[in-house]
Write a protein that holds these residues in place. Structure first.
Motif, PDB file in Angstrom:
ATOM      1  N   ALA A  68      48.592  31.900  47.698  1.00 13.61           N
ATOM      2  CA  ALA A  68      47.155  32.045  47.438  1.00 13.61           C
ATOM      3  C   ALA A  68      46.339  31.177  48.386  1.00 13.61           C
ATOM      4  CB  ALA A  68      46.851  31.682  45.984  1.00 13.61           C
ATOM      5  N   ALA A  82      44.610  36.041  40.203  1.00 15.60           N
ATOM      6  CA  ALA A  82      43.642  36.121  41.292  1.00 15.60           C
ATOM      7  C   ALA A  82      42.221  36.191  40.742  1.00 15.60           C
ATOM      8  CB  ALA A  82      43.932  37.349  42.158  1.00 15.60           C
ATOM      9  N   PHE A  96      47.110  37.024  47.596  1.00 18.66           N
ATOM     10  CA  PHE A  96      47.210  36.990  46.140  1.00 18.66           C
ATOM     11  C   PHE A  96      48.374  37.819  45.620  1.00 18.66           C
ATOM     12  CE2 PHE A  96      42.627  35.748  46.314  1.00 18.66           C
ATOM     13  CZ  PHE A  96      42.811  34.507  45.751  1.00 18.66           C
ATOM     14  N   VAL A 119      46.760  42.828  45.496  1.00 15.38           N
ATOM     15  CA  VAL A 119      45.745  42.443  44.518  1.00 15.38           C
ATOM     16  C   VAL A 119      44.359  42.439  45.155  1.00 15.38           C
ATOM     17  CG1 VAL A 119      44.979  40.588  43.014  1.00 15.38           C
ATOM     18  CG2 VAL A 119      47.396  41.125  43.160  1.00 15.38           C
ATOM     19  N   SER A 120      44.266  41.981  46.399  1.00 12.66           N
ATOM     20  CA  SER A 120      42.938  41.952  47.037  1.00 12.66           C
ATOM     21  C   SER A 120      42.375  43.363  47.171  1.00 12.66           C
ATOM     22  CB  SER A 120      42.989  41.280  48.404  1.00 12.66           C
ATOM     23  OG  SER A 120      44.244  40.768  48.686  1.00 12.66           O
ATOM     24  N   SER A 166      43.905  26.297  38.108  1.00 15.96           N
ATOM     25  CA  SER A 166      44.931  27.286  38.439  1.00 15.96           C
ATOM     26  C   SER A 166      46.235  26.958  37.727  1.00 15.96           C
ATOM     27  CB  SER A 166      45.143  27.362  39.948  1.00 15.96           C
ATOM     28  OG  SER A 166      45.860  26.233  40.394  1.00 15.96           O
ATOM     29  N   TRP A 221      53.297  31.071  44.068  1.00 16.34           N
ATOM     30  CA  TRP A 221      52.033  31.803  44.014  1.00 16.34           C
ATOM     31  C   TRP A 221      50.918  30.992  44.673  1.00 16.34           C
ATOM     32  CZ3 TRP A 221      47.560  30.210  41.404  1.00 16.34           C
ATOM     33  CH2 TRP A 221      46.528  31.140  41.401  1.00 16.34           C
TER      34      TRP A 221
END
Lengths: 585, 319, 310
Positions: free
Chosen positions: B73, B289, B78, B88-89, B20, B69
């Motif tokens: 997360a 994501a 996200f 985003v999900s 990440s 972030w």
């Protein structure tokens, strides 16, 4: 990567310019919108489903947060401005009851105060009433820095927008604005409901759920929206004109590329309206002329595909000073070289072979295209005529001598050129054609094409703003037809460089005090005829001094429309969707 | 084995953190700018661009953005897409069914086709069948999917008008006729992708089988008088499966990642299309994501492959 | 007469005795040359390489000349591969562009499989190296390619161009990038085979007689894992040729007017229904390269197969 071609050149214009407004006094060149109104459909919802395909899928349904034409177009079906602009550039009332002018007393003589009378009895799709409060709210929303609206540009010079009564608002500009329809109109003027967006001000704008399911006064309302994929819309039962809209539902599909969209309109007939079909002319013509299902419809405004000549020195050896405005380009500082390059540019062949002679673009040797501000002097200039012999002679005369490898040089400076543009099949062909001609007069040309997402940035060394190349090619989005702002881009102040974080618009790094004087006058001139004359002067300097080499006046809308569709009027100065309420079958 | 799996799962945590971090750094250094949208649009002046940059938080140094972030997360949040302002999900969930229905099915089709064909091709080495299958496979991976897709569209959509090429993500399969529509709209992308996957996998299955057929234990099995079928399947195939399992495990995460080109050609709103567009738009929350989920799947399926090795070949031991 | 014969016989015998045993590689080459398909593949590859290297000197139609009168012509005597939409000769362009395509395809794949095999072999053989190396593989598998490419270009292009000159610099960048981004599947495959083979009897036997790790890896296990590696190589060549064209869209590849096969194929796609010849010939070239590499690979595998020698 390939999906991003041509995204930017297409465009919508926003506001009426003085020149274009002047245009309406002469007979309009395109059918007047009233013509479509007369054949208006008889019953609301009589049609079935209207299928629209945008190969760039809309991701947000609020024009003020738009990430491009796709979003401003999609939101225009739901949201309306005070006034729209037809293809002649004339303002047409939407939420306004009438267009303010000095003559009807709604615009003050000093051009600072504009009084808008609003239509009465207008309702949102959820049944709630529309009023002056919504207009004022829209101002609060979009002109707050923290909202970070992409339409923030329309707030420039706006001092206030206030409510006079329930159906009247007053827009006040800080300085005289010859272009007084700036705020509240066209793609930048969508009026938002003060109820639906009440929780979306300032910092909250970036997480606003209403942007996905807006409530508006437009002909259609959202049933379901999948960002980046489809929008399903129903007709708005509360739309103010009882017989409109014609279609019961709209299916707005996104994705794919321009060629696929053209296939869907012209070859399979799956789609009623396909957006932005700027495909290679050979391919597009083949599809459109043999089609039994669709027609190609295009309109022009001021989008110009141009070659930008770097006046600063892009040599890598300069390090930090690379392409800074205070450096001098090794050979473009010689006017003869610039003139020769212009004379060796074959815009006629490019227009015929690549843009299909009017299919997706037409020749132009002007920076500004459209209306009475378009110069007629340039057509006769030698820099606007393709003549390799004259170009060679120009270089010979100026002392640029061809070496054994055919490349000209003078005092140790060789005419070696890096020519960059964004990745786009049409642009790569322009590059090929120009390179072939330019090498005939003694340039050595290296081509470079950069992904649009990188090219159109002020941060990347491959970007058009840092301009670490000698020549670059791109087009402006058409609009706003605010001539003064348009020509302002070439003033000394606008020269791009480190000092302004490469954020300015003068990629040429051009500086000419005479030119600046003309633009200064233009920015203050209220008289249309005088303003047009000044614009023509400015234009002629840009062309004859070869600041840019204008190549093609590109279509600002290039759409495939099903043969069964009626009343589809496009506008080069506003969203393609400006008149969707009248579309029918 | 249990201890091994536990240990690997524990190692997965720092691995994913490293991934990440590197990913975020790459996205931050990458020259793609979310504001390139407005590059040559005179309606969006520098001041407006600066406002947007600040509103998106891009004025902060990227390590700070990364920590923020990451903390969100870890709680399963996200964030919100720069471009669409939706979570985003939600975006990923909207697209996952389309990806699974097309890319997932194509992958299964590819495996189901490749295993028997590769096997037959190996057993009948240098026969006409083998040569025909092999040549088809070479065509399969020397012609890019954008081309096969285009040819199918021209034949079946443009000329014959049999199949649609605009995928309708709003189609809900409720009855036989909608199932048929789903079949019609997904058959072309499935064929394009499935054949490509099959072409690649066939070669590996064939090669592995050829490697194992002359082995001593296969000869022994034959000598014991086992039927050829049993020899091939129970002995040679089982041992040939180790590389095949490796490849299949490598492929599963890419199913989630979507098939960018095919999704675009057939207008399938899948995750691949979302990823590429978000990369192009500089939409970091969405890219981050998808990449993180993808990385988790890579780690998980490679672990699964390692476990399967031990099942297939008892001599492989982990400690 | 008799003496001469016996002398000759003796001579032959002593010569045979003196001649050192054929090395593994000489032996493999011997087997390889007996394989008809492999030799055909080698001949085809040599032909393609030669055609692109010296072809442009014999086939002298300039590649860049634009002539709209001759746009989109099908194959003819004058233009055996036809022309593109700017009227440029496609055979000339294919020959010229083939140099880049073949070189990129083969070298990038060599990098990818060498890197993959080395990492896979070490990870599979040495238990201690396994975990760290495979986690690095996981990382490489997980990172998003497109932004990664852009960052690599952004960070290293100037440097590489300065050190090796613009053209060679671009070439090195392309093959390095394609190679470095494609070794992971090979590494996973090789490691899997190593895990399975290192406990087999013949390896244990080699270890029992005191062979070094190096010898076990190179002489005993590696020849047995060649199959998947060679398959990966054949599949990779076509992929690398196509990837090269995508890279130029990111500003990393050769300038847009270098007509590589991938580029030709890409440019041809919108014209597939009106000018199919434009796509067919570069497509065929890529296919032939893949085919020839595959036959060579198959021959190589058989030649190096330890069991075949008996």
């Amino acid at each position: 990567m390939e999906k991003r071609y041509l995204r930017r050149g297409l465009a919508l214009a926003v506001t009426a310019s003085i020149a274009l407004a002047a245009c309406t006094q002469t007979p309009a060149t395109s059918p007047a919108p009233s013509a479509s109104a007369s054949t208006a459909p008889v019953a609301r919802g009589a049609g079935g489903d209207l299928k629209i395909l945008y190969w760039q899928a809309p991701t947000i349904l609020n024009g003020h947060q738009s990430g491009g034409t796709k979003d401003s177009d999609a939101s225009r079906v739901i949201l309306e401005p005070l006034a729209a602009f037809d293809n002649s550039g004339a303002p047409i009332p939407r939420l306004a009851a009438e267009i303010p002018t000095v003559a009807n007393g709604s615009v003050s003589a000093d051009l600072t105060t504009v009084t808008w009378k609003l239509k009465t009895g207008v309702k949102y799709s959820d049944g709630s009433p529309f009023s002056a409060d919504d207009v004022v709210f829209t101002y609060t929303y979009m002109c707050d820095e923290k909202t970070a609206a992409t339409t923030f540009g329309a707030c420039e010079n706006v001092k206030s927008v206030t409510k006079k009564d329930a159906n009247t608002v007053v827009v006040t500009y800080a300085d005289a604005n010859p272009f007084y329809l700036q705020w509240g109109t066209g793609t930048q003027g969508e009026i938002l409901s003060s109820v639906a967006w009440k929780d979306c001000l300032a910092e909250k704008a970036k997480t606003c759920a209403t942007d996905q399911k807006p409530i508006g006064t437009g002909p259609y309302k959202v049933r379901e929206f999948k960002p980046g994929d489809t929008i399903l819309l129903d007709m708005n039962e509360n739309y103010r004109e009882a017989t409109k809209p014609f279609f019961k539902t709209v299916t707005w599909k996104g994705g794919g590329d321009a060629t696929a969209a053209a296939r869907a309109v012209f070859q399979t007939g799956d789609i009623d309206y396909g957006w932005n079909l700027q495909v290679e002319a050979t391919v597009l013509r083949g599809m459109a002329t043999s089609s039994t299902t669709g027609d190609l419809k295009s309109v022009y405004s001021n989008s110009i595909e141009r070659l930008v000549l770097n006046r600063a020195d892009p040599s890598a050896s300069l390090g930090d000073k690379r392409s800074e405005p205070d450096t001098k380009h090794p050979y473009f500082s010689d006017k003869a070289v610039r003139r020769a390059l212009a004379m060796a540019t074959d815009r006629k062949t490019v227009a015929e072979q690549i843009y299909g002679n009017g299919l997706t673009g037409r020749t132009s040797c002007n920076a500004w295209n459209g209306g009475d501000a378009e110069s007629k002097n340039t057509a006769n200039l030698d820099v606007c005529k393709f003549d390799l012999a004259a170009a060679n002679a120009e270089l010979d005369k100026a002392g640029w001598v061809k070496g054994s490898d055919g490349v000209r040089a003078k005092g140790g400076v060789r005419l070696e050129m890096l020519y960059q543009t964004s990745v786009n099949p049409v642009r790569q062909k322009n590059q090929d054609i120009n390179k072939a001609n330019w090498e005939k007069i003694g340039f050595k040309v290296t081509l470079k094409s950069v992904d649009a997402g990188v090219f159109f940035t002020n941060t990347s060394p491959d970007g058009y703003a840092k301009f670490f190349a000698d020549v670059e090619e791109f087009a402006n989005s058409a609009g706003p037809p605010d001539i003064a702002s348009f020509f302002n881009d070439w003033t000394c102040k606008q020269a791009v460089g480190k000092a302004n974080n490469w954020n300015n618009n003068g990629n040429e790094r051009y500086c000419n005090p005479d030119y600046d004087k003309i633009v200064d006058q233009l920015r203050k001139e209220a008289d249309r005829t005088k303003a047009n004359a000044l614009a023509i002067q400015a234009n002629d300097i840009l062309v004859s001094d070869v600041v840019i080499i204008p190549l093609i006046n590109r279509t600002s809308a290039t759409s495939g429309v099903s043969k069964s569709m009626k009343n589809v009027e496009l506008s080069g100065w506003d969203s393609e969707m400006w008149d969707i309420a009248n579309w029918a079958k | 084995m249990g201890r091994y799996v536990t240990r690997r799962l524990l190692i997965a945590i720092p691995t994913l953190l490293v991934i990440s971090f590197i990913m975020y750094a790459i996205l931050a250094i990458s020259p793609i700018d979310p504001l390139s949208q407005f590059g040559n649009d005179p309606r969006v002046p520098p001041a407006a661009r600066e406002n947007i940059r600040i509103a998106l938080g891009l004025d902060q140094p990227w390590p700070i953005r990364y920590v923020k972030w990451l903390l969100a997360a870890l709680r399963g949040d996200f964030g919100v897409s720069f471009m669409s302002h939706s979570s985003v999900s939600t975006l990923i969930w909207q697209r996952l069914p389309n990806t699974l229905a097309v890319v997932g099915v194509a992958y299964i089709v590819g495996i189901v086709v490749a295993l028997p064909i590769g096997l037959i091709s190996a057993v009948r080495r240098n026969t006409l069948t083998d040569h025909a299958v092999s040549t088809l496979a070479y065509v399969g991976f020397s012609v890019p999917t954008f081309f096969t897709g285009l040819i199918l569209i021209i034949i079946f959509s443009v000329k014959l008008h049999w199949l649609p090429f605009l995928y309708d993500s709003n189609l809900k399969v409720t009855d036989l006729s909608s199932l048929l529509s789903q079949f019609r709209q997904s058959i072309m992308p499935i064929v394009v992708l499935g054949l490509f996957d099959a072409a690649v996998l066939t070669r590996y299955v064939r090669a592995e089988m050829l490697e194992h057929l002359p082995m001593d234990y296969v000869r022994t099995a034959r000598a014991k008088g086992l039927a050829e079928r049993a020899v091939v399947i129970r002995h040679a195939l089982r041992n040939s499966l180790i590389p095949v399992v490796t490849l299949i495990a490598l492929g599963v995460p890419t199913v989630f990642g979507g098939a960018i080109v095919t999704e675009q050609i057939f207008h399938v709103p899948g995750i691949g299309e979302l990823l590429v567009r978000s990369i192009g738009d500089g939409d970091t929350p969405v890219v981050a994501a998808i990449v993180l989920i993808f990385a988790a799947l890579v780690v998980l399926f490679n672990l699964l492959a390692d476990v399967l090795y031990a099942v297939l070949d008892p001599r492989i031991k982990y400690t | 007469m008799a003496t001469t014969t016996s002398q000759v016989r003796i001579g032959v015998a002593t010569q045979e005795y003196k001649r050192p045993p054929r090395s593994l590689w000489a032996d493999a080459w011997f087997t390889f040359t007996r394989d008809k398909l492999a030799m055909a593949g080698l001949a085809m590859l040599a032909l393609l390489v030669l055609a692109t290297l010296i072809g442009p000197f014999f086939y002298e139609r300039p590649v860049g000349v634009i002539d709209f009168e001759k746009a989109l012509l099908g194959p003819s005597l004058e233009h055996p591969f036809g022309t593109d939409d700017l009227g440029r000769d496609l055979l000339g362009r294919s020959l010229w562009g083939g140099r880049v395509s073949i070189a990129v395809g083969i070298i990038a794949v060599l990098i990818a499989i060498s890197l993959g095999t080395a990492i896979g072999a070490v990870a599979g053989y040495f238990r201690k190296a396994d975990n760290p190396l495979m986690r690095v593989t996981d990382i490489f598998l997980s990172l998003p390619i497109l932004p990664l490419l852009l960052v690599i270009i952004f960070l290293f292009r100037e440097e590489v161009a300065r050190r090796f000159g613009p053209d060679v610099g671009i070439f090195i960048m392309i093959v390095a990038v394609i190679g470095v981004l494609n070794w992971m599947p090979v590494a996973r495959l090789v490691r899997a085979s190593f895990l399975s083979l290192k406990n087999k009897e013949f390896v244990e036997a080699a270890r029992a007689v005191g062979s070094t790790d190096r010898r076990i890896i190179f002489s005993h296990i590696l020849p047995n894992v060649l199959s998947p590696v060679l398959v990966a190589a054949t599949i990779g060549v076509g992929g690398a040729i196509l990837t090269e064209s995508t890279l130029s869209f990111l500003g990393l590849g050769f300038p847009p007017d270098v007509p590589t096969w991938g580029r030709l194929l890409y440019d041809a796609q919108n014209f597939i229904d009106i000018a199919p010849h434009w796509a067919i010939f570069p497509g065929l070239c890529i296919f032939l390269i893949v085919l020839s590499i595959n036959y060579i690979g198959d021959g190589l595998r058989d030649a190096l197969d330890p069991r075949r020698k008996i």
